[in-house]
Design a protein around this motif. Structure first.
Motif, PDB file in Angstrom:
ATOM      1  N   GLY A  13       0.828  -1.187   0.000  1.00 59.51           N
ATOM      2  CA  GLY A  13       0.000   0.000   0.000  1.00 59.51           C
ATOM      3  C   GLY A  13       0.863   1.238   0.000  1.00 59.51           C
ATOM      4  N   SER A  14       0.230   2.385   0.044  1.00 52.89           N
ATOM      5  CA  SER A  14       0.965   3.621  -0.120  1.00 52.89           C
ATOM      6  C   SER A  14       1.597   4.106   1.185  1.00 52.89           C
ATOM      7  CB  SER A  14       0.042   4.693  -0.684  1.00 52.89           C
ATOM      8  OG  SER A  14      -1.111   4.770   0.117  1.00 52.89           O
ATOM      9  N   GLU A  15       1.062   3.719   2.324  1.00 47.55           N
ATOM     10  CA  GLU A  15       1.656   4.189   3.578  1.00 47.55           C
ATOM     11  C   GLU A  15       1.762   3.072   4.593  1.00 47.55           C
ATOM     12  OE1 GLU A  15       0.210   7.951   5.104  1.00 47.55           O
ATOM     13  OE2 GLU A  15      -0.323   8.494   3.043  1.00 47.55           O
ATOM     14  N   LEU A  16       2.583   3.335   5.584  1.00 47.94           N
ATOM     15  CA  LEU A  16       2.820   2.332   6.608  1.00 47.94           C
ATOM     16  C   LEU A  16       1.660   2.296   7.594  1.00 47.94           C
ATOM     17  CD1 LEU A  16       5.330   0.576   7.039  1.00 47.94           C
ATOM     18  CD2 LEU A  16       6.025   2.189   8.817  1.00 47.94           C
ATOM     19  N   ASP A  17       1.232   1.110   7.997  1.00 50.79           N
ATOM     20  CA  ASP A  17       0.181   0.997   9.001  1.00 50.79           C
ATOM     21  C   ASP A  17       0.825   0.797  10.371  1.00 50.79           C
ATOM     22  OD1 ASP A  17      -1.953   0.467  10.593  1.00 50.79           O
ATOM     23  OD2 ASP A  17      -2.906  -0.982   9.248  1.00 50.79           O
ATOM     24  N   LEU A  18       0.958   1.904  11.101  1.00 53.94           N
ATOM     25  CA  LEU A  18       1.671   1.879  12.383  1.00 53.94           C
ATOM     26  C   LEU A  18       1.021   0.901  13.368  1.00 53.94           C
ATOM     27  CD1 LEU A  18       2.797   5.402  13.531  1.00 53.94           C
ATOM     28  CD2 LEU A  18       4.116   3.286  13.447  1.00 53.94           C
ATOM     29  N   ASP A  19      -0.294   0.930  13.358  1.00 52.72           N
ATOM     30  CA  ASP A  19      -1.046   0.080  14.263  1.00 52.72           C
ATOM     31  C   ASP A  19      -0.726  -1.388  14.013  1.00 52.72           C
ATOM     32  OD1 ASP A  19      -2.750   0.642  16.361  1.00 52.72           O
ATOM     33  OD2 ASP A  19      -4.472  -0.220  15.270  1.00 52.72           O
ATOM     34  N   ALA A  20      -0.687  -1.745  12.735  1.00 51.20           N
ATOM     35  CA  ALA A  20      -0.418  -3.132  12.362  1.00 51.20           C
ATOM     36  C   ALA A  20       1.023  -3.487  12.742  1.00 51.20           C
ATOM     37  CB  ALA A  20      -0.632  -3.321  10.874  1.00 51.20           C
ATOM     38  N   TYR A  21       1.915  -2.550  12.542  1.00 50.89           N
ATOM     39  CA  TYR A  21       3.316  -2.793  12.866  1.00 50.89           C
ATOM     40  C   TYR A  21       3.460  -3.065  14.363  1.00 50.89           C
ATOM     41  CZ  TYR A  21       8.231  -2.056  13.738  1.00 50.89           C
ATOM     42  OH  TYR A  21       9.503  -2.206  14.172  1.00 50.89           O
ATOM     43  N   MET A  22       2.813  -2.186  15.164  1.00 50.98           N
ATOM     44  CA  MET A  22       2.870  -2.318  16.612  1.00 50.98           C
ATOM     45  C   MET A  22       2.318  -3.678  17.028  1.00 50.98           C
ATOM     46  SD  MET A  22       3.373   0.647  18.424  1.00 50.98           S
ATOM     47  CE  MET A  22       2.060   1.790  18.174  1.00 50.98           C
ATOM     48  N   HIS A  23       1.265  -4.027  16.368  1.00 51.08           N
ATOM     49  CA  HIS A  23       0.630  -5.299  16.676  1.00 51.08           C
ATOM     50  C   HIS A  23       1.585  -6.454  16.415  1.00 51.08           C
ATOM     51  CE1 HIS A  23      -2.744  -8.373  15.915  1.00 51.08           C
ATOM     52  NE2 HIS A  23      -2.501  -8.262  17.213  1.00 51.08           N
ATOM     53  N   SER A  24       2.248  -6.382  15.280  1.00 57.37           N
ATOM     54  CA  SER A  24       3.122  -7.500  14.913  1.00 57.37           C
ATOM     55  C   SER A  24       4.345  -7.551  15.838  1.00 57.37           C
ATOM     56  CB  SER A  24       3.541  -7.386  13.451  1.00 57.37           C
ATOM     57  OG  SER A  24       4.576  -6.450  13.323  1.00 57.37           O
ATOM     58  N   VAL A  25       4.765  -6.398  16.370  1.00 52.32           N
ATOM     59  CA  VAL A  25       5.904  -6.370  17.275  1.00 52.32           C
ATOM     60  C   VAL A  25       5.518  -6.928  18.644  1.00 52.32           C
ATOM     61  CG1 VAL A  25       7.498  -4.866  18.508  1.00 52.32           C
ATOM     62  CG2 VAL A  25       7.019  -4.451  16.113  1.00 52.32           C
ATOM     63  N   THR A  26       4.296  -6.592  19.101  1.00 54.85           N
ATOM     64  CA  THR A  26       3.939  -6.916  20.469  1.00 54.85           C
ATOM     65  C   THR A  26       3.139  -8.195  20.628  1.00 54.85           C
ATOM     66  OG1 THR A  26       1.998  -5.540  20.208  1.00 54.85           O
ATOM     67  CG2 THR A  26       3.904  -4.529  21.247  1.00 54.85           C
ATOM     68  N   ASP A  27       2.597  -8.692  19.528  1.00 52.19           N
ATOM     69  CA  ASP A  27       1.741  -9.874  19.633  1.00 52.19           C
ATOM     70  C   ASP A  27       2.527 -11.079  20.146  1.00 52.19           C
ATOM     71  OD1 ASP A  27      -0.088 -11.856  19.367  1.00 52.19           O
ATOM     72  OD2 ASP A  27      -0.871 -11.104  17.444  1.00 52.19           O
ATOM     73  N   PRO A  28       2.062 -11.698  21.234  1.00 51.51           N
ATOM     74  CA  PRO A  28       2.787 -12.846  21.763  1.00 51.51           C
ATOM     75  C   PRO A  28       2.816 -14.026  20.776  1.00 51.51           C
ATOM     76  CG  PRO A  28       0.688 -12.555  22.899  1.00 51.51           C
ATOM     77  CD  PRO A  28       0.899 -11.357  22.047  1.00 51.51           C
ATOM     78  N   ASN A  29       1.773 -14.178  20.011  1.00 47.51           N
ATOM     79  CA  ASN A  29       1.776 -15.272  19.027  1.00 47.51           C
ATOM     80  C   ASN A  29       2.197 -14.715  17.663  1.00 47.51           C
ATOM     81  OD1 ASN A  29      -0.068 -16.054  21.214  1.00 47.51           O
ATOM     82  ND2 ASN A  29      -1.620 -15.050  19.902  1.00 47.51           N
ATOM     83  N   VAL A  30       3.327 -14.049  17.637  1.00 47.29           N
ATOM     84  CA  VAL A  30       3.675 -13.335  16.412  1.00 47.29           C
ATOM     85  C   VAL A  30       4.057 -14.327  15.308  1.00 47.29           C
ATOM     86  CG1 VAL A  30       6.133 -13.017  16.943  1.00 47.29           C
ATOM     87  CG2 VAL A  30       4.939 -11.357  15.524  1.00 47.29           C
ATOM     88  N   HIS A  31       3.583 -14.031  14.131  1.00 44.88           N
ATOM     89  CA  HIS A  31       3.958 -14.854  12.984  1.00 44.88           C
ATOM     90  C   HIS A  31       4.907 -14.025  12.144  1.00 44.88           C
ATOM     91  CE1 HIS A  31       0.707 -17.430  14.181  1.00 44.88           C
ATOM     92  NE2 HIS A  31      -0.123 -16.410  14.132  1.00 44.88           N
ATOM     93  N   SER A  32       6.028 -14.565  11.883  1.00 45.86           N
ATOM     94  CA  SER A  32       7.022 -13.764  11.168  1.00 45.86           C
ATOM     95  C   SER A  32       6.581 -13.482   9.737  1.00 45.86           C
ATOM     96  CB  SER A  32       8.371 -14.484  11.170  1.00 45.86           C
ATOM     97  OG  SER A  32       8.191 -15.788  10.644  1.00 45.86           O
ATOM     98  N   GLN A  33       5.732 -14.385   9.228  1.00 45.27           N
ATOM     99  CA  GLN A  33       5.338 -14.169   7.828  1.00 45.27           C
ATOM    100  C   GLN A  33       4.200 -13.145   7.707  1.00 45.27           C
ATOM    101  OE1 GLN A  33       4.764 -16.789   9.683  1.00 45.27           O
ATOM    102  NE2 GLN A  33       3.263 -18.191   8.836  1.00 45.27           N
ATOM    103  N   ASP A  34       3.655 -12.709   8.860  1.00 45.29           N
ATOM    104  CA  ASP A  34       2.554 -11.752   8.834  1.00 45.29           C
ATOM    105  C   ASP A  34       3.088 -10.369   8.462  1.00 45.29           C
ATOM    106  OD1 ASP A  34       0.202 -10.538   9.083  1.00 45.29           O
ATOM    107  OD2 ASP A  34       0.040 -10.671  11.265  1.00 45.29           O
TER     108      ASP A  34
END
Lengths: 257, 608
Positions: free
Chosen positions: B381-402
């Protein structure tokens, strides 16, 4: 916080107290500006519990209620949302106009509104048991005939529900006087006008003149604006954009003042 | 020369006798749109309409000059019946336009307060008293009007005897409402009281008859006369007697224009005669209450249209069940529903008279077209989704491919489809006013609705229905979901005709099937109806209601949201049971349906 004045219309105070002592969630239905929010504020003050009011809008997501991660000096940290705060610390969480919120918000309410009284936060993996003083209150206006919005029956039937309406004229006069210390004569005239306007609902007006609008008008009159001008700018103009309807309301105002 | 002199004389004397102020005249049409909401706000019944009244003949004492001029035999007064309030078409009694206008508002207020007159003289005073004690502003208005009005009444010193006593009583009642219990007797009626309501001239036979016995005990003798005098103007013929066509006829009785023959021959009118001219001369017009009474009351099987003029039947029909409430179960394959297509209607554009409204609606609804919006959590997409980024950093069940970490602009769709089901039963053939039938209103409504939805881009389909017993439920296809909205579709909509009966359950079941083929999240079934479900077999009363209710419930179960719009004023009795408290709307003014329907749809489906 000073306890707001509240004049009961029926047994709603008693019902609310019983629901609170039995840890049951409450649903309040009623038209715009009839005193739903005011009632909840009153009850929170009476029970001595903090009140977290959330005005729901169509962009409100579960995240806004539960909380989110934020960036701090040392990386990210978790910030509780108002609902989580109330669940942890005890207090009344009041979701105003809950049907406006996105559908996913009602899902987080489900485990909180039955016997489990828990709030699972999937972001942190935490499951919070509700504080004994936690209470969930939601409100909405069933008068909007909108097929896209409405509370699912499965959500609705988790609550102790009450219906509010505009107070009867005698009580509404007392409310006006209490809230604005307007003289009785003018308050009576205002309430009579308000009741005339309510008859126009659904035909000429989309919504009826609410108690809130009458209080605004009373405040304006009290602070020195002429009664007719106050009615025009607080009752006629906010209720309609149709010039003919406004003219009719103007004539109606002339009947009372 | 004689004619000329006559004309001049007429002008002169009429002008001399005139007591009104033509320059200050206010017409009803100028204020009617404000009067209606005003009337309703003051407690008037919502369904009543405001109409101009024709002049009434009042038997009051005219001044010499008025008698010479031959004016003032008739006068405009305010009265109302169950359907409407009748106000004078013009008011010019008062010297200023402001006062004349105020008089309209006064009369509207009084009509709201006094819906039924039992005792003309007392009721008016009582209603006025209630009105002005409740509303101080109205009190001011009333006394301004009364002061001005008394100036226009004949001077006290011109009157004598009983007339004088009567006039004095009227004045006292005006100035001090509620203070006079009886109107003193005089040979003539009092000079017309514009600020009061008069009894309905078209009161029924029985009420006129009872007037002869005296109205109430405290009624002055003249009062009975008074009411009678007014109600004589109109006279509802008692055609309830079922002697259609059989007439006892006495040869020596000559019928004049104004006499009514109780002979039911609706086709018999000889229009070649100057009826309009005759109407003007009439003192009263007899109105038969039971219009089309036979066809409405008799139940007979209608002949079907000849196959070559009928719409094209598609397929062999669809078998549908029907709910039998007595047995408490569905009767399988009980109804045969026949989809029909009008294949011979010529394509046609939007009719000229609807052009403007259609264009306005198209503009209004075009804002509902898909709009660009930010969409979160996109893989690119055209811009970064900060919320999604934060989610992927902090999510305990983080999926690296997400890696859905972007926001992008994209079109969002209103995820809903709508099926409009219109009642095309025989009852839609009835008239709602002089030049419109119910079917005309329904047709215009469908067309404007289609214009609006086409512009909004919401997928929609339109069907009509009527039935003749369970073996032929006609399901007229006007537009299906797949086809584009074109002039051919418009032609089909414009060609709708009243059909037969209203087997609503079967049509709702079929509509449910059609709607279920749509993949949208929201599926709306809008039903336009003009009355209860009924058919000529057992499908009436409770049976029809219960079957329709089951069909509605079944539709709801399948995720469809039914909503009914009706012009039947009694619908509040049965529609809540069928559709739920919030599942229907009653339109009291049928003529406004075409403009209200798209608005209603907008309210029903708007997201904000």
């Amino acid at each position: 916080m000073t306890k707001p004045n509240y004049l009961p219309q029926g047994s709603e105070v008693e019902i609310f107290n019983h629901a609170a002592s039995n840890k049951l969630p409450v649903l309040i239905k009623g038209p715009t500006g009839c005193g739903k929010t005011h009632f909840v504020e009153h009850m929170a003050a009476q029970l001595g519990r903090p009140l977290y009011t959330i005005a729901c809008h169509d962009d409100l997501t579960a995240t806004d209620l539960v909380g989110r991660h934020l960036i701090g000096e040392n990386g990210t940290y978790w910030q509780d949302g108002p609902l989580t705060k109330a669940v942890r610390e005890g207090g009344i969480c009041y979701l105003d106009e809950v049907v406006e919120a996105r559908k996913d918000t009602t899902v987080v309410l489900h485990p909180l509104s039955d016997h489990r009284r828990i709030l699972p936060i999937d972001r942190t993996g935490e499951i919070i048991e509700a504080h004994p003083d936690f209470m969930l209150v939601i409100s909405y206006n069933p008068g909007y005939q909108n097929l896209m919005k409405g509370l699912k029956p499965s959500t609705r039937q988790r609550f102790v529900a009450m219906e509010f309406d505009y107070p009867v004229p005698e009580r509404e006069v007392v409310v006006l006087i209490q809230e604005t210390s307007l003289d009785k004569q003018t308050a009576q005239q205002l309430v009579a006008l308000g009741n005339d306007l309510r008859r126009m609902q659904d035909y000429d007006l989309e919504e009826a003149a609410s108690t809130r609008l009458l209080i605004y008008t009373a405040l304006m009159i009290k602070s020195g604006l002429g009664a007719k001008e106050a009615c025009m700018c607080c009752l006629a103009q906010p209720l309609s954009d149709e010039s003919e309807t406004i003219k009719a309301i103007e004539k109606l105002i002339d009947c009372h003042f | 020369m004689e004619e000329w002199v006559g004309e001049v004389w007429h002008k002169l004397i009429t002008k001399r006798a005139n007591t009104e102020y033509p320059d200050a005249s206010v017409s009803l049409s100028a204020v009617a749109s404000q009067l209606a909401p005003y009337f309703r706000a003051l407690g008037g019944e919502h369904h009543k309409v405001i109409e101009p009244t024709s002049s009434l003949k009042i038997n009051f004492k005219r001044s010499l000059i008025q008698r010479i001029a031959g004016t003032h035999q008739r006068t405009h007064l305010c009265w109302h019946d169950e359907r409407s309030i009748r106000l004078p078409a013009n008011i010019a009694v008062f010297p200023t336009a402001a006062l004349n206008q105020q008089a309209y508002f006064w009369l509207a207020a009084l009509s709201a307060e006094l819906p039924k007159i039992q005792h003309w003289f007392v009721d008016n005073q009582q209603a006025i008293l209630t009105l002005i004690t409740k509303r101080p502003g109205l009190k001011r208005l009333y006394f301004t009007l009364v002061d001005a009005f008394i100036q226009t009444r004949p001077a006290i010193d011109e009157l004598e005897g009983k007339q004088l006593a009567q006039e004095q009583a009227v004045r006292k009642a005006l100035l001090n409402p509620g203070s006079v219990a009886e109107l003193p007797y005089a040979e003539k009626d009092p000079y017309p009281i514009l600020l009061w309501l008069y009894p309905t001239p078209l009161s029924s036979v029985s009420s006129v008859a009872s007037d002869d016995d005296g109205l109430e005990e405290n009624t002055a003798p003249n009062q009975a006369q008074k009411v009678k005098g007014v109600s004589k103007q109109g006279h509802r013929a008692d055609d309830a007697k079922e002697t259609d066509g059989l007439l006892m006829f006495m040869a020596e009785s000559l019928f004049t224009w104004t006499e009514h023959m109780n002979l039911d021959r609706p086709q018999d009118e000889d229009l070649e005669q100057d009826l309009a001219g005759a109407t003007e001369d009439l003192d009263f017009i007899t109105v038969a209450k039971q219009r089309r009474s036979n066809s409405a009351r008799l139940k007979f099987d209608l002949d079907l249209p000849a196959p070559y003029t009928d719409d094209l039947a598609i397929g062999d029909g669809i078998k549908l069940p029907e709910w039998d409430y007595k047995k408490g179960r569905l009767k399988p394959d009980f109804c045969l529903l026949q989809p029909m297509l009008a294949d011979d209607t010529p394509p046609s554009p939007v009719p000229a008279e609807l052009h403007r409204t259609a264009r306005k609606l198209r503009n209004q609804f075009s804002i509902l077209r898909p709009q660009q919006q930010w969409v979160h959590r996109q893989p690119f997409g055209s811009e970064l989704d900060l919320d999604a980024y934060m989610h992927s950093v902090t999510d305990p069940n983080v999926h690296s491919q997400d890696q859905d970490l972007y926001i992008n602009r994209s079109n969002t769709f209103r995820d809903l489809s709508c099926l409009l089901l219109a009642d095309l039963s025989m009852s839609t053939d009835s008239h709602i006013n002089a030049d419109q039938r119910v079917i005309d209103v329904i047709r215009d409504s469908i067309l404007l609705f289609a214009e609006a939805l086409d512009s909004a881009g919401d997928p929609f389909a339109i069907y009509g229905f009527s039935s003749i017993k369970n073996k032929q439920v006609r399901f007229n296809l006007l537009k299906n979901f797949a086809e584009k909205y074109t002039d051919a579709t418009r032609g089909r909509i414009l060609g709708v005709k009243p059909g037969f009966y209203t087997r609503m359950g079967a049509s709702i079941r079929q509509s449910t099937e059609v709607l279920c083929t749509q993949k949208t999240t929201q599926r709306i079934l809008l039903i336009i109806s003009d009355g209860k479900p009924n058919d000529i077999d057992h499908y009436e009363g409770r049976y029809g209601i219960e079957d329709t209710r089951q069909a509605v419930l079944a539709a709801k179960k399948r995720g469809i949201q039914p909503f009914c719009i009706t012009i039947d004023e009694e619908a509040n009795d049965y529609l809540p049971y069928l559709f739920g408290d919030q599942g229907y709307a009653v339109i009291s003014d049928a003529e406004s349906l075409p403009t209200l329907l798209p608005k209603l749809y907008l309210n029903l489906t708007s997201l904000s």
